[in-house]
Design a protein around this motif. Sequence first.
Motif, PDB file in Angstrom:
ATOM      1  N   VAL A 125       0.281   4.983  -2.523  1.00  0.00           N
ATOM      2  CA  VAL A 125      -0.459   6.116  -1.952  1.00  0.00           C
ATOM      3  C   VAL A 125       0.480   7.285  -1.685  1.00  0.00           C
ATOM      4  CG1 VAL A 125      -2.230   4.661  -0.903  1.00  0.00           C
ATOM      5  CG2 VAL A 125      -0.174   5.216   0.386  1.00  0.00           C
ATOM      6  N   ASP A 126      -0.142   8.447  -1.390  1.00  0.00           N
ATOM      7  CA  ASP A 126       0.637   9.650  -1.110  1.00  0.00           C
ATOM      8  C   ASP A 126       0.957   9.675   0.392  1.00  0.00           C
ATOM      9  OD1 ASP A 126       1.662  12.116  -0.690  1.00  0.00           O
ATOM     10  OD2 ASP A 126      -0.195  13.214  -1.157  1.00  0.00           O
ATOM     11  N   THR A 127       2.165   9.259   0.744  1.00  0.00           N
ATOM     12  CA  THR A 127       2.491   9.144   2.168  1.00  0.00           C
ATOM     13  C   THR A 127       2.818  10.494   2.812  1.00  0.00           C
ATOM     14  OG1 THR A 127       4.710   8.523   1.486  1.00  0.00           O
ATOM     15  CG2 THR A 127       3.275   6.741   2.186  1.00  0.00           C
ATOM     16  N   LEU A 164       0.823  -1.214   0.000  1.00  0.00           N
ATOM     17  CA  LEU A 164       0.000   0.000   0.000  1.00  0.00           C
ATOM     18  C   LEU A 164       0.859   1.266   0.000  1.00  0.00           C
ATOM     19  CD1 LEU A 164      -2.941  -0.788   2.481  1.00  0.00           C
ATOM     20  CD2 LEU A 164      -3.040  -0.545  -0.007  1.00  0.00           C
ATOM     21  N   LEU A 209      -7.810   4.127   0.775  1.00  0.00           N
ATOM     22  CA  LEU A 209      -6.602   4.764   0.241  1.00  0.00           C
ATOM     23  C   LEU A 209      -6.482   4.652  -1.271  1.00  0.00           C
ATOM     24  CD1 LEU A 209      -3.828   3.812   2.833  1.00  0.00           C
ATOM     25  CD2 LEU A 209      -5.283   5.823   2.760  1.00  0.00           C
ATOM     26  N   ALA A 210      -6.878   3.510  -1.810  1.00  0.00           N
ATOM     27  CA  ALA A 210      -6.637   3.285  -3.243  1.00  0.00           C
ATOM     28  C   ALA A 210      -7.766   3.826  -4.114  1.00  0.00           C
ATOM     29  CB  ALA A 210      -6.432   1.800  -3.504  1.00  0.00           C
ATOM     30  N   VAL A 240      -3.232   9.608   5.652  1.00  0.00           N
ATOM     31  CA  VAL A 240      -2.763   8.370   5.029  1.00  0.00           C
ATOM     32  C   VAL A 240      -1.713   7.724   5.936  1.00  0.00           C
ATOM     33  CG1 VAL A 240      -1.450   7.432   3.071  1.00  0.00           C
ATOM     34  CG2 VAL A 240      -3.258   9.128   2.669  1.00  0.00           C
TER      35      VAL A 240
END
Length: 394
Positions: free
Chosen positions: A265-267, A261, A328-329, A272
Amino acid sequence: MDLEEYQRCARTWLAANAPGARAEGATEEDGLAAAKDFMARLYDAGYSGITWPAEWGGQGLTQAEERAFATEASEVTLPTYVFSIGLGMCGPTLVDLGTPEQKTRHIKKLLRGEDIWCQLFSEPGAGSDVASLQTRAVPSDDGGWVVNGQKVWTSVAQHADYGLLLARTDVDVPKHKGLTMFIVDMHADGVTVRPLKDMTGRAHFNEIFFDDVYIAPGNVVGQVNDGWSCAVTTLLHERLSISSGVGMSGQRDNPASFDSLRKIVDTSDPLVRDGLVELHIRSRALALFNAKLSQETKAGVFPGARGSAAKLLLAELVNFQADLAVSLAGPEAVAYEGAGGLAGAIALAPAMSLGGGTNEIMRNIIGDRVLNLPPEPRVDKNVPFKDLKVGTQS
Ligand SMILES: Cc1cc2nc3c(=O)[nH]c(=O)nc-3n(C[C@H](O)[C@H](O)[C@H](O)COP(=O)(O)OP(=O)(O)OC[C@H]3O[C@@H](n4cnc5c(N)ncnc54)[C@H](O)[C@@H]3O)c2cc1C
């Protein structure tokens, strides 16, 4: 060889031999053949059945070697799914309760992946309350048995060579007292296996029909009519092996895992990061709890109902992970071919709250046997099975 050297050898071997979650192959049969080939090489290299007794075909080593190998194996994903019931449940039950002849006949082939095993407990009318099962086994004149009945939700049975079968052998005693465990040849005449597709589109489990299936003498596990205590042994191994993933494969190839994941995703978004951190903490806490239970078990300390706590925690983790992946996705989570198979992993998550015992049953066991809360009332405890209204009995 010292432990460091052992671990280094394991790392080198895995780097050269681990083919990924699904072994190469265009068809399911090719994939199965490749998985069997992998398992044989794993055994021959000394990494299957590391702590299992050497006299029955195990490697006879210690937990230290097993931990060293598991540490390296957690960095890759091994094609061991089809062997998981045999390695995690049937094999350990045979080691605990099998006769010397049964162990000699089966353990090495199971560890080498030559034979695939399944667990034949659940029935259409007996899942959580598996002691209500109706499949009958009656003695034959030569000391063998003849089986009639139906099982369901039997994982990997479409590939299985043998099954551990729980069947009713006495209807005149209360339900827990008239059961017997058998080794059944899944290729015997009268065994019909029908795969059932789940919502991932794949057939992870099957329904099985037994029509006058003959079981030769020498295939009772434990004692006749003592199958319930044998089943409890299997279920304990089942809960521990499910929660620990049989200790052989990591989550590297799981598209909903922390490692997968974080790549999609934009960490930099704090929300997030919050979700990912919680996932990491839950995963790590469960891994440590499992390691503790596994060490205790091998040191002879019975984990008992705490195995149910580990299984419950895993089911909750997998479903938390699936929910997080969806949030998240976004649309990628429902695009079946997208995001590295994320939708498949999400669709499989609810199964973890059912297989190996439901979350509600795990909570009942924890309440009853860990927290010492009052048990559920059991009005059928002393009633002969034939007088109960269960399954198709009226
Ligand atoms: C992916 C998967 C793989 C499986 N593999 C196997 C296998 O290889 N071999 C095998 O034998 N079985 C297998 N099973 C079957 C599994 O063990 C059963 O599905 C499970 O025990 C639940 O039984 P059931 O489906 O009959 O549900 P039921 O027992 O009918 O339960 C229905 C609902 O009622 C709840 N419930 C039932 N009793 C109680 C109670 N006393 N208190 C509170 N709530 C209760 C349950 O939690 C559930 O929500 C598998 C199942 C799945 C999903």
